[in-house]
Design an enzyme around this catalytic site. Structure first.
Site, PDB file in Angstrom:
ATOM      1  N   ASN A   8       0.873  -1.178   0.000  1.00 23.15           N
ATOM      2  CA  ASN A   8       0.000   0.000   0.000  1.00 23.15           C
ATOM      3  C   ASN A   8       0.905   1.222   0.000  1.00 23.15           C
ATOM      4  O   ASN A   8       1.491   1.556   1.026  1.00 23.15           O
ATOM      5  CB  ASN A   8      -0.898  -0.011   1.240  1.00 23.15           C
ATOM      6  CG  ASN A   8      -1.725   1.271   1.353  1.00 23.15           C
ATOM      7  OD1 ASN A   8      -1.714   2.116   0.458  1.00 23.15           O
ATOM      8  ND2 ASN A   8      -2.430   1.404   2.475  1.00 23.15           N
ATOM      9  N   LYS A  10       0.131   4.265  -0.213  1.00 21.98           N
ATOM     10  CA  LYS A  10      -0.506   5.418   0.424  1.00 21.98           C
ATOM     11  C   LYS A  10      -0.277   6.673  -0.443  1.00 21.98           C
ATOM     12  O   LYS A  10      -0.338   6.581  -1.675  1.00 21.98           O
ATOM     13  CB  LYS A  10       0.020   5.563   1.851  1.00 21.98           C
ATOM     14  CG  LYS A  10      -0.226   4.281   2.673  1.00 21.98           C
ATOM     15  CD  LYS A  10       0.050   4.416   4.130  1.00 21.98           C
ATOM     16  CE  LYS A  10      -0.172   3.096   4.841  1.00 21.98           C
ATOM     17  NZ  LYS A  10       0.042   3.180   6.301  1.00 21.98           N
ATOM     18  N   HIS A  95      -9.526   1.244   4.803  1.00 26.37           N
ATOM     19  CA  HIS A  95      -8.252   1.405   5.530  1.00 26.37           C
ATOM     20  C   HIS A  95      -8.465   2.367   6.693  1.00 26.37           C
ATOM     21  O   HIS A  95      -9.178   3.367   6.564  1.00 26.37           O
ATOM     22  CB  HIS A  95      -7.165   1.924   4.592  1.00 26.37           C
ATOM     23  CG  HIS A  95      -5.808   1.834   5.198  1.00 26.37           C
ATOM     24  ND1 HIS A  95      -5.361   2.719   6.148  1.00 26.37           N
ATOM     25  CD2 HIS A  95      -4.828   0.930   5.018  1.00 26.37           C
ATOM     26  CE1 HIS A  95      -4.139   2.381   6.500  1.00 26.37           C
ATOM     27  NE2 HIS A  95      -3.794   1.301   5.852  1.00 26.37           N
ATOM     28  N   GLU A  97      -6.771   4.627   7.884  1.00 26.45           N
ATOM     29  CA  GLU A  97      -6.423   6.035   7.613  1.00 26.45           C
ATOM     30  C   GLU A  97      -7.546   6.762   6.876  1.00 26.45           C
ATOM     31  O   GLU A  97      -7.578   7.975   6.822  1.00 26.45           O
ATOM     32  CB  GLU A  97      -5.104   6.093   6.832  1.00 26.45           C
ATOM     33  CG  GLU A  97      -3.928   5.669   7.693  1.00 26.45           C
ATOM     34  CD  GLU A  97      -2.690   5.255   6.912  1.00 26.45           C
ATOM     35  OE1 GLU A  97      -1.658   5.015   7.542  1.00 26.45           O
ATOM     36  OE2 GLU A  97      -2.774   5.157   5.671  1.00 26.45           O
ATOM     37  N   GLU A 162      -5.381  -5.213  10.342  1.00 27.45           N
ATOM     38  CA  GLU A 162      -4.387  -4.160  10.566  1.00 27.45           C
ATOM     39  C   GLU A 162      -4.704  -3.447  11.874  1.00 27.45           C
ATOM     40  O   GLU A 162      -5.529  -2.520  11.919  1.00 27.45           O
ATOM     41  CB  GLU A 162      -4.432  -3.135   9.430  1.00 27.45           C
ATOM     42  CG  GLU A 162      -3.958  -3.654   8.087  1.00 27.45           C
ATOM     43  CD  GLU A 162      -3.455  -2.535   7.190  1.00 27.45           C
ATOM     44  OE1 GLU A 162      -4.107  -1.486   7.082  1.00 27.45           O
ATOM     45  OE2 GLU A 162      -2.384  -2.706   6.595  1.00 27.45           O
ATOM     46  N   GLY A 168       2.478   2.029  10.926  1.00 28.29           N
ATOM     47  CA  GLY A 168       3.461   3.120  10.928  1.00 28.29           C
ATOM     48  C   GLY A 168       4.187   3.314  12.236  1.00 28.29           C
ATOM     49  O   GLY A 168       4.970   4.250  12.378  1.00 28.29           O
ATOM     50  N   SER A 200       3.293  -2.433  10.302  1.00 21.85           N
ATOM     51  CA  SER A 200       4.734  -2.515  10.594  1.00 21.85           C
ATOM     52  C   SER A 200       5.385  -3.835  10.186  1.00 21.85           C
ATOM     53  O   SER A 200       6.287  -4.339  10.864  1.00 21.85           O
ATOM     54  CB  SER A 200       5.003  -2.213  12.080  1.00 21.85           C
ATOM     55  OG  SER A 200       4.690  -0.853  12.348  1.00 21.85           O
TER      56      SER A 200
HETATM   57  O1  LIG Z   1      -1.220   0.681   6.612  1.00 26.84           O
HETATM   58  C1  LIG Z   1      -0.509  -0.274   6.310  1.00 26.84           C
HETATM   59  C2  LIG Z   1      -0.797  -1.049   5.077  1.00 26.84           C
HETATM   60  O2  LIG Z   1      -2.084  -0.757   4.575  1.00 26.84           O
HETATM   61  C3  LIG Z   1       0.695  -0.652   7.121  1.00 26.84           C
HETATM   62  O3  LIG Z   1       1.627   0.410   7.056  1.00 26.84           O
HETATM   63  P1  LIG Z   1       3.097   0.155   7.653  1.00 26.84           P
HETATM   64  O4  LIG Z   1       3.603  -1.134   7.037  1.00 26.84           O
HETATM   65  O5  LIG Z   1       3.887   1.369   7.233  1.00 26.84           O
HETATM   66  O6  LIG Z   1       2.906   0.029   9.155  1.00 26.84           O
END
Ligand SMILES: O=C(CO)COP(=O)(O)O
Length: 238
Positions: A8, A10, A95, A97, A162, A168, A200
């Site tokens: 991802n 982002k 997601h 976020e 997740e 993150g 992570s």
């Molecule tokens: O949000 C994520 C994947 O969709 C995970 O992000 P990280 O691997 O940076 O923690």
């Protein structure tokens, strides 16, 4: 079935990085079949370019979100059929976020997942608990509610567990906690639904995470931006 390793991206990445990433993957794979099924979900502006660069490489390309409707007066939004039209085959929905920022409830996530399926995409449906919910011992309750409320009636879906607090942060649940969550998710989903872990995942912890029963792959954020790190996670697949 091979594991699925999904990246991802982002809100990172521009054209040059897309080309560089694909060429580095092509070189490192050297024509050999990767140990996992691969998926990259770049920003929407790069989906078509990734599809063009990938060509015969075994990498699926996906979107990071889609609207619940196939069209309409929704400024700035993207319909699932617009993604499938340019070659995407997957789409992340729900997601955290976006769930948090746009206040997306389970019904909205379920409608997005159904819109993705209707457009011929495989939705990657993200679920996970917050730090407070974890501290209150509510993780499994949160996952049960998310499965009940967010999943359309289909086996053409992927679920990504997740934990919001692991995204993150460099922190992950313990092996036992991931195993318990994925065991519960396996019992609550129909056969054939892949269960990914995300939050992570790095080259350093991927082997451990991908060896946990009922973990069918990973949804990787930061570590998917560099081809070497992404492929190291692929190589960590059993
Ligand atoms: O949000 C994520 C994947 O969709 C995970 O992000 P990280 O691997 O940076 O923690």
């Amino acid at each position: 079935m091979k594991k699925l390793i999904a990246g991802n991206w982002k809100m990172f990445g521009h054209g040059g990085e897309a080309m560089g990433f694909i060429e580095e993957v092509r070189t490192k794979l050297g024509g050999a079949a990767p140990k996992a099924d691969l998926l990259i979900c770049p920003p929407a502006t790069l989906v078509e370019r990734f599809v063009r660069y990938v060509k015969e490489l075994p990498i699926a390309i996906g979107g990071q979100d889609c609207h619940v409707k196939p069209n309409g007066a929704f400024t700035g939004d993207i319909a699932a059929n617009m993604l499938s039209e340019i070659g995407a085959t997957y789409c992340i929905v729900g997601h955290s976020e976006r769930r948090e920022y746009h206040k997306e409830d389970h019904a909205t996530v379920k409608a997005k997942a159904q819109a993705a399926i209707d457009a011929g995409l495989i939705p990657v449906i993200c679920i996970g608990e917050t730090l407070h919910e974890r501290a209150d011992g509510k993780t499994l309750d949160v996952l049960k509610a998310a499965i009940k409320g967010s999943l359309p009636d289909s086996d053409k879906i992927v679920v990504a567990y997740e934990p919001v607090w692991a995204i993150g942060s460099g922190m992950t649940p313990s092996r036992e906690e991931i195993a318990e969550a994925h065991h519960a998710l396996r019992r609550m989903t129909v056969p054939g639904v892949r269960l990914l872990y995300g939050g992570s995942v790095k080259p350093q912890n991927a082997k451990e995470i991908l060896s946990i029963p009922d973990v069918d792959g990973a949804l990787v954020g930061g570590a998917s931006l560099k081809a070497a790190d992404f492929l190291a996670i692929v190589e960590a697949c059993p």
